[in-house]
Design a protein around this motif. Structure first.
Motif, PDB file in Angstrom:
ATOM      1  N   VAL A 106     -53.240 -21.354   5.832  1.00  0.00           N
ATOM      2  CA  VAL A 106     -52.645 -20.717   6.998  1.00  0.00           C
ATOM      3  C   VAL A 106     -53.086 -19.260   7.053  1.00  0.00           C
ATOM      4  CG1 VAL A 106     -50.525 -19.981   5.805  1.00  0.00           C
ATOM      5  CG2 VAL A 106     -50.454 -20.504   8.258  1.00  0.00           C
ATOM      6  N   GLU A 107     -53.331 -18.742   8.255  1.00  0.00           N
ATOM      7  CA  GLU A 107     -53.735 -17.337   8.359  1.00  0.00           C
ATOM      8  C   GLU A 107     -52.576 -16.432   8.772  1.00  0.00           C
ATOM      9  OE1 GLU A 107     -55.667 -17.341  12.902  1.00  0.00           O
ATOM     10  OE2 GLU A 107     -56.942 -17.166  11.152  1.00  0.00           O
ATOM     11  N   ALA A 108     -51.519 -17.002   9.328  1.00  0.00           N
ATOM     12  CA  ALA A 108     -50.317 -16.231   9.660  1.00  0.00           C
ATOM     13  C   ALA A 108     -49.135 -17.186   9.665  1.00  0.00           C
ATOM     14  CB  ALA A 108     -50.459 -15.546  11.012  1.00  0.00           C
TER      15      ALA A 108
ATOM     16  N   ILE B 237     -39.939 -22.037  12.598  1.00  0.00           N
ATOM     17  CA  ILE B 237     -41.115 -21.545  11.869  1.00  0.00           C
ATOM     18  C   ILE B 237     -42.319 -21.504  12.805  1.00  0.00           C
ATOM     19  CG2 ILE B 237     -42.734 -22.115   9.999  1.00  0.00           C
ATOM     20  CD1 ILE B 237     -40.325 -23.546   8.628  1.00  0.00           C
ATOM     21  N   TYR B 238     -43.155 -20.468  12.635  1.00  0.00           N
ATOM     22  CA  TYR B 238     -44.409 -20.366  13.381  1.00  0.00           C
ATOM     23  C   TYR B 238     -45.578 -20.292  12.394  1.00  0.00           C
ATOM     24  CZ  TYR B 238     -41.946 -19.815  17.758  1.00  0.00           C
ATOM     25  OH  TYR B 238     -41.167 -20.057  18.853  1.00  0.00           O
ATOM     26  N   LEU B 239     -46.621 -21.047  12.683  1.00  0.00           N
ATOM     27  CA  LEU B 239     -47.796 -21.122  11.814  1.00  0.00           C
ATOM     28  C   LEU B 239     -49.061 -20.996  12.658  1.00  0.00           C
ATOM     29  CD1 LEU B 239     -46.654 -24.360   9.926  1.00  0.00           C
ATOM     30  CD2 LEU B 239     -46.417 -22.015   9.072  1.00  0.00           C
ATOM     31  N   ARG B 240     -50.046 -20.261  12.149  1.00  0.00           N
ATOM     32  CA  ARG B 240     -51.339 -20.174  12.832  1.00  0.00           C
ATOM     33  C   ARG B 240     -52.463 -20.453  11.844  1.00  0.00           C
ATOM     34  NH1 ARG B 240     -51.446 -15.016  14.852  1.00  0.00           N
ATOM     35  NH2 ARG B 240     -52.845 -14.200  13.231  1.00  0.00           N
ATOM     36  N   PHE B 241     -53.402 -21.301  12.268  1.00  0.00           N
ATOM     37  CA  PHE B 241     -54.542 -21.668  11.425  1.00  0.00           C
ATOM     38  C   PHE B 241     -55.841 -21.435  12.189  1.00  0.00           C
ATOM     39  CE2 PHE B 241     -52.319 -23.938   8.074  1.00  0.00           C
ATOM     40  CZ  PHE B 241     -51.128 -24.323   8.683  1.00  0.00           C
ATOM     41  N   PRO B 242     -56.907 -21.054  11.469  1.00  0.00           N
ATOM     42  CA  PRO B 242     -58.226 -21.075  12.110  1.00  0.00           C
ATOM     43  C   PRO B 242     -58.635 -22.535  12.296  1.00  0.00           C
ATOM     44  CG  PRO B 242     -58.441 -20.621   9.760  1.00  0.00           C
ATOM     45  CD  PRO B 242     -56.968 -20.647  10.054  1.00  0.00           C
TER      46      PRO B 242
ATOM     47  N   SER C  73     -43.941 -19.692   1.945  1.00  0.00           N
ATOM     48  CA  SER C  73     -44.835 -19.038   2.903  1.00  0.00           C
ATOM     49  C   SER C  73     -46.096 -18.582   2.177  1.00  0.00           C
ATOM     50  CB  SER C  73     -44.137 -17.832   3.530  1.00  0.00           C
ATOM     51  OG  SER C  73     -44.011 -16.787   2.569  1.00  0.00           O
ATOM     52  N   ARG C  74     -47.056 -18.064   2.922  1.00  0.00           N
ATOM     53  CA  ARG C  74     -48.283 -17.589   2.268  1.00  0.00           C
ATOM     54  C   ARG C  74     -47.996 -16.377   1.388  1.00  0.00           C
ATOM     55  NH1 ARG C  74     -51.780 -13.697   4.923  1.00  0.00           N
ATOM     56  NH2 ARG C  74     -50.688 -12.608   6.604  1.00  0.00           N
ATOM     57  N   GLU C  75     -46.919 -15.623   1.709  1.00  0.00           N
ATOM     58  CA  GLU C  75     -46.562 -14.469   0.886  1.00  0.00           C
ATOM     59  C   GLU C  75     -46.022 -14.887  -0.478  1.00  0.00           C
ATOM     60  OE1 GLU C  75     -45.925 -14.806   4.046  1.00  0.00           O
ATOM     61  OE2 GLU C  75     -46.939 -13.088   4.980  1.00  0.00           O
ATOM     62  N   TYR C  76     -45.625 -16.136  -0.608  1.00  0.00           N
ATOM     63  CA  TYR C  76     -45.125 -16.630  -1.898  1.00  0.00           C
ATOM     64  C   TYR C  76     -46.245 -16.693  -2.929  1.00  0.00           C
ATOM     65  CZ  TYR C  76     -42.682 -19.693  -5.207  1.00  0.00           C
ATOM     66  OH  TYR C  76     -42.092 -20.218  -6.336  1.00  0.00           O
TER      67      TYR C  76
END
Length: 483
Positions: free
Chosen positions: A64-66, A98-103, A202-205
């Motif tokens: 995930v990018e965001a 939850i919101y997720l953004r991927f390339p 999350s990615r911050e984890y």
């Protein structure tokens, strides 16, 4: 035997699909193929397929990018730096999404995205929801600094993931048909279950962040495969190796169980190739829940590294005609089994009904919808298609359009993808195999053009004749398709 599909009794074998399918959005209008006056195997023998040749590629993980979540009751607060993501539904009140953004991944040259799933790892294993919904998001211009007040709009539900039990470690959503051609793609995760929360890393984890898992296949990806029996005392593994050698490697496997399916992997492990697997048993018992415990375990323990197209009682038409169970019981059994499969939360399980193509012919006196369990139950509607025995006996081969146009029309009417679970013909009278080979190529051309998931040859010497491809022309035709 156009009006009677003889049941094939094969030596009992082993091996075992739900909300997923590569290219579902583009193939829903496609039909099925089959037309067979030939047999329908019934019990058990197997149909494995080899690893390989044009099979789906190894999986690629796209991080995930965001990611963030927003809270209705705290509309001005941003949570983008949090080490968790929460989809909550509490009466306190506290509601979050939850919101997720991927390339968007770019396929290698000559490849297409064959399958894609979005995976989330739970951080909290208690008070989990019964299900979670994945929704479309209007645009990907948002940042992790957004709040509930500034969030983008969400659209229709794209996929639902069941959480079968408290303590479930992860969930996955099929997003194969939701990935755009390029740029970025955003999703929202919402929770419809009251008094619960889906809390994820999350990615911050730092680890176990949201991710897309993508696999690729050659453009035009109809997979070749076969069903077959053991010969001359060989093992199932040896039988599979024989078929692989004959056909330059099979991409998919067809396997039959004569009753309840055994524990995985059964007599033959096909690796990560797609598997089309049937099991049987009286529909009355399945509809009543007699086998729920065994089937629930079978679905829950099914592999997650391959696509499994599971089939309950392929070609049930003659059995229903003969009074073994009713069409209503068959439909009820399907609805119950699909529910058990959904509980497993495995996006690689695909509920696949297999009917005779002959059922689509007016002369059969049948209506295929008598067997259809209703919208939302099946993932794939497949057919067994044969050049009729009586036609071959006259030295003829039916055209692809005459056999397959009705299939396409049936699938189009219910918006389901299709495959050919059995394809076959004897060598027609007066033919040295050359004309059968031309028929095979024409059938495969039609099926590839119309988006069949897989074409599986019935490579058996049957009581009504030998369907095996052992003549040079037939072998060459199927090898070309598999290559």
């Amino acid at each position: 035997m156009p009006s009677t599909a003889q049941e094939r009794s094969l030596p009992s074998p082993a091996l075992p699909t739900r909300p997923w399918w590569p290219g579902l959005a583009t193939l829903t209008a496609l039909g099925l193929v089959l037309s067979s006056a030939t047999p329908a195997h019934a019990d058990a023998t197997a149909a494995p397929a080899p690893p390989g040749s044009a099979a789906v590629s190894a999986e690629v993980t796209v991080p995930v990018e965001a990611d963030t979540y927003v809270v209705r009751e705290a509309p001005q607060t941003a949570y983008g730096s949090a080490t968790k993501l929460a989809a909550s539904n509490w009466s306190t009140p506290w509601h979050s999404e939850i919101y997720l953004r991927f390339p968007t991944p770019t396929p290698p040259p000559g490849q297409r995205i064959a399958a894609a799933r979005l995976e989330l790892t739970f951080q909290k294993l208690t008070q989990q929801p019964a299900a979670l919904e994945l929704r479309a998001v209007a645009g990907s211009g948002w940042s992790e600094a957004m709040t509930y007040a500034t969030r983008p709009g969400t659209g229709a539900v794209l996929a639902t993931a069941a959480v079968p039990a408290q303590g479930t470690p992860a969930v996955a959503f099929d997003v194969t048909s939701a990935l755009p051609a390029g740029g970025s793609v955003s999703f929202a995760v919402t929770n419809p279950t009251a008094q619960s929360a889906g809390v994820f890393h999350s990615r911050e984890y730092g680890v176990d962040a949201p991710r897309l898992v993508v696999s690729y296949a050659p453009t035009g990806g109809t997979r070749c495969g076969a069903s077959f029996a053991r010969e001359n005392g060989e093992t199932w593994a040896a039988a599979l190796a024989r078929e692989d050698s004959l056909f330059n490697g099979l991409d998919a496997v067809r396997f039959f169980h004569g009753g309840l399916p055994p524990a995985w992997p059964g007599p033959l492990d096909v690796g990560n190739r797609p598997l089309v697997v049937s099991f049987k048993g009286n529909a009355r018992d399945y509809a009543a829940g007699t086998h729920d415990a065994q089937l629930r375990q079978w679905f829950a323990s099914a592999p997650r590294d391959r696509d499994i197209y599971w089939v309950y009682y392929h070609e049930p038409e003659d059995n229903i005609r003969d009074g073994e169970f009713t069409a209503a019981e068959y439909r009820a059994a399907w609805r119950r089994l699909a529910g058990l499969a959904d509980e497993a939360g495995n996006p690689r399980l695909h509920a696949t009904m297999v009917l005779m193509q002959w059922t689509l012919v007016p002369a059969s006196g049948r209506n295929w919808r008598d067997y259809y369990p209703g919208d939302g139950v099946l993932d794939v509607l497949a057919w067994d298609v044969y050049n009729y025995d009586s036609t071959a006996a006259k030295g003829e081969y039916l055209t692809p359009a005459s056999l397959l146009d009705p299939v396409v029309a049936a699938n189009t009417s219910v918006g389901l993808p299709f495959g050919v679970a059995e394809l076959g013909s004897h060598i027609a009278a007066g033919d040295d195999g050359t004309r059968r080979a031309a028929w095979i190529r024409a059938m495969n051309d039609y099926l590839v053009t119309h988006g069949s998931l897989w074409n599986l040859w019935f490579d058996h010497a049957w009581s009504t004749g030998d369907y095996r491809l052992r003549d040079p022309a037939g072998l060459a035709a199927w090898r070309e398709f598999c290559s």
